[in-house]
Each structure stands twice: as structure tokens, then as C-alpha cells.
Enzyme design. Sequence first.
Site, PDB file in Angstrom:
ATOM      1  N   LYS A  47     -11.270   7.895  70.007  1.00  0.00           N
ATOM      2  CA  LYS A  47     -11.918   6.835  69.226  1.00  0.00           C
ATOM      3  C   LYS A  47     -12.326   5.677  70.141  1.00  0.00           C
ATOM      4  O   LYS A  47     -13.420   5.118  70.019  1.00  0.00           O
ATOM      5  CB  LYS A  47     -10.971   6.367  68.110  1.00  0.00           C
ATOM      6  CG  LYS A  47     -10.767   7.447  67.042  1.00  0.00           C
ATOM      7  CD  LYS A  47      -9.580   7.191  66.131  1.00  0.00           C
ATOM      8  CE  LYS A  47      -9.364   8.392  65.203  1.00  0.00           C
ATOM      9  NZ  LYS A  47      -8.155   8.265  64.358  1.00  0.00           N
ATOM     10  N   GLN A  91      -2.967   4.624  63.171  1.00  0.00           N
ATOM     11  CA  GLN A  91      -2.990   6.054  63.456  1.00  0.00           C
ATOM     12  C   GLN A  91      -1.799   6.743  62.789  1.00  0.00           C
ATOM     13  O   GLN A  91      -0.653   6.353  62.966  1.00  0.00           O
ATOM     14  CB  GLN A  91      -2.973   6.269  64.984  1.00  0.00           C
ATOM     15  CG  GLN A  91      -3.123   7.708  65.403  1.00  0.00           C
ATOM     16  CD  GLN A  91      -4.464   8.322  64.968  1.00  0.00           C
ATOM     17  OE1 GLN A  91      -5.518   7.719  65.138  1.00  0.00           O
ATOM     18  NE2 GLN A  91      -4.417   9.519  64.404  1.00  0.00           N
ATOM     19  N   ASP A 114     -10.854   3.124  57.963  1.00  0.00           N
ATOM     20  CA  ASP A 114     -10.471   4.518  57.690  1.00  0.00           C
ATOM     21  C   ASP A 114     -10.633   4.851  56.204  1.00  0.00           C
ATOM     22  O   ASP A 114     -10.577   6.018  55.818  1.00  0.00           O
ATOM     23  CB  ASP A 114      -8.999   4.751  58.083  1.00  0.00           C
ATOM     24  CG  ASP A 114      -8.870   5.446  59.436  1.00  0.00           C
ATOM     25  OD1 ASP A 114      -9.841   6.119  59.839  1.00  0.00           O
ATOM     26  OD2 ASP A 114      -7.804   5.322  60.062  1.00  0.00           O
TER      27      ASP A 114
END
Length: 283
Positions: A47, A91, A114
Amino acid sequence: MLLLGKNIANSLLQTYQKTLLTLPRSPHLVAILIGDHPASHTYVAMKEKACTQVGMRSSVIKLEASISLLTLLQRIDQLNEDPLVDGILIQLPLPPHLDPTLVMQHLDPSKDVDGFHPLNMGKLLLGQSDGFVPCTPLGIQTLLNESKISLAGQHVVIVGRSSIVGKPLAALLVQKHPQANATVTLAHSHSRNLFELTATADVLVAALGHPRFIKAHAVKQGAVVIDVGITREQGKLVGDVDFEEVAPKCRAITPVPGGVGPMTVAMLVHNTLVSCQRRCKNY
Ligand code: NDP
């Protein structure tokens, strides 16, 4: 046709790079990485690389696996309040003592790139476009759209009902929208006659995390097959679809790697860019 997400993602990233230059400041994505999960380190590094590729600012906050919930929430508060942070990603998976639902709910929904916050999930379900759509579902829709594969009226069967892939993808593809309008069946481990269901799919999405689970008999001739699965086997990445068997039957299929994975990363960049655009407009 091979649906090369990697190539589409690269060309999208070039477009985002141009858009980024029109903004008064660079968007900033902050990733929170907790503990020592090796795959998580790899995903965060991918990312970061995509952000760098488009000239976007990215930072990684590494925290000990033993961090208390309170300390983590305080850290998130600081990022929520920082006007120069556009996207916060936590994460997953988290260490077992940290409840992911609680942690996700603590994010400012306007920075939840997200798309896992309940407000963003709710907006997705309602078809409201001012939230964030989770990156893998958005990546799959974009991949199909960029490949000129229409979903309107198609029967999409999704195997796997997780909150990060299957459920939001079903919500996205069933919307009354030119890039959706599909008829969606969402299957899972309790679905009866699973392969009879999958064999009726015009578009089959495998997102269950069982390598090579989908064999040729489970796929209709001429179907489009999207393989979300990623399992590491002896250092190699393997999908949920038995590619060798299934590919000859398909109209189009994604490879693993190089299919859905790069699209997911590109959508994170997209969502962070959108967040920055919205934030800059509001000042
Ligand atoms: P989860 O483990 O959270 O969910 C798996 C889903 O598959 C569950 O709904 C489960 O059903 C269902 N399932 C499991 N076994 C079967 C079976 N035998 N028959 C039918 N359904 C079954 O997985 P994730 O959604 O997080 O991830 C799925 C895969 O996708 C993984 O390989 C992951 O690594 C990959 N992934 C890839 C991404 C990418 O960008 N390419 C992004 C995210 C994930 P039930 O609910 O009944 O338990």
C-alpha cells in the site's frame, strides 16, 4: 480473456497521479500496523508503494502487539483530529485482545478509507455515494467496468460472506446503478448444493480462502470468474479457483496473483484521494 488487474490498477494509478496534482496539498494516508503478523507487513508495504508511485504521502505507525485498547483508541483520536490526515487504515487482523469492531467504530468515518466503519457500510447498503466503499469490492466492480463487462441483469454468485469482501460486494452489485444492477446470490459454508448454485453464475466470485476450491464442474461455460482468494503455499500465492481447469471454460478470469489484489490497493489510493478532495473542499 485474462482480467489483468495489475495493468488496470497501474493505469488507474497514473490517472490518480494527475488528479493529485490538481489538489492544494498531497493526500496523506496513515496505516496502523499492530504486532508482527508477516503478511500484514507485506500488505502495508504494498500500500505504501502504491502511494509513493502516485506521489501521495503515506506513513506507517507500528505498535506493539501488547498495546492496550485505551492507548490504541487515544492514538486513533489524534489521527482523527489531525486536519492533515485524510485516510486511516488499521491493518487486520488485530491481536486477539483487541476487538476489531470496537476499533473500527472509533475511526472518523470521513477518514475510514477502508470503508469498514458501520456508517460507511450503511451508506453502501443504502446506495449513498458520500461514504467509502471497501477496497476489494470496489476493486472488483472497477475491474469489471474497465474490462467492459456489464453486470446489469447478470446473475452474480459470491462464495464467501465476510464483512470485508462478500457482504459489501453483494450490497454494491445489487444497487440500482449502471455499473451494478446485478441479481446477487451470496453463498457461504451453510449453503446447500453450493456447486449447483455456482454453476448458474454468469459472474462467479470466489472469496472463501480455500485454495483451488472452485473446479471446472462448478462453473458455467462462458462465465466470468473473479478469484479473490490469496493463500500462500510454499512461497507461492494461490487463488480459490483451480485456474488450469477453470480458465478454458471462461469468458474471462482473473489470475492470482495480478488480478484482484492490485485493484484492492489501487482503490485504497482512490479512496484516500477522494477523502482529500472532500476535505479540501470543506476548508
Ligand atoms: P473469511 O475467512 O473472513 O470468510 C470466508 C468466507 O468463506 C466465509 O463467509 C465462509 O462461510 C465462506 N466459506 C468458507 N468455507 C466455505 C465452503 N467450503 N463453502 C462455502 N463457503 C465457505 O475470509 P475473507 O473474506 O477475509 O477472505 C477470503 C479470501 O480472500 C482469503 O483467501 C483472503 O486472503 C482473500 N482476500 C483477498 C483480497 C484481495 O485483495 N485479493 C482482500 C481480502 C481477502 P461462513 O461465513 O459460513 O463461515
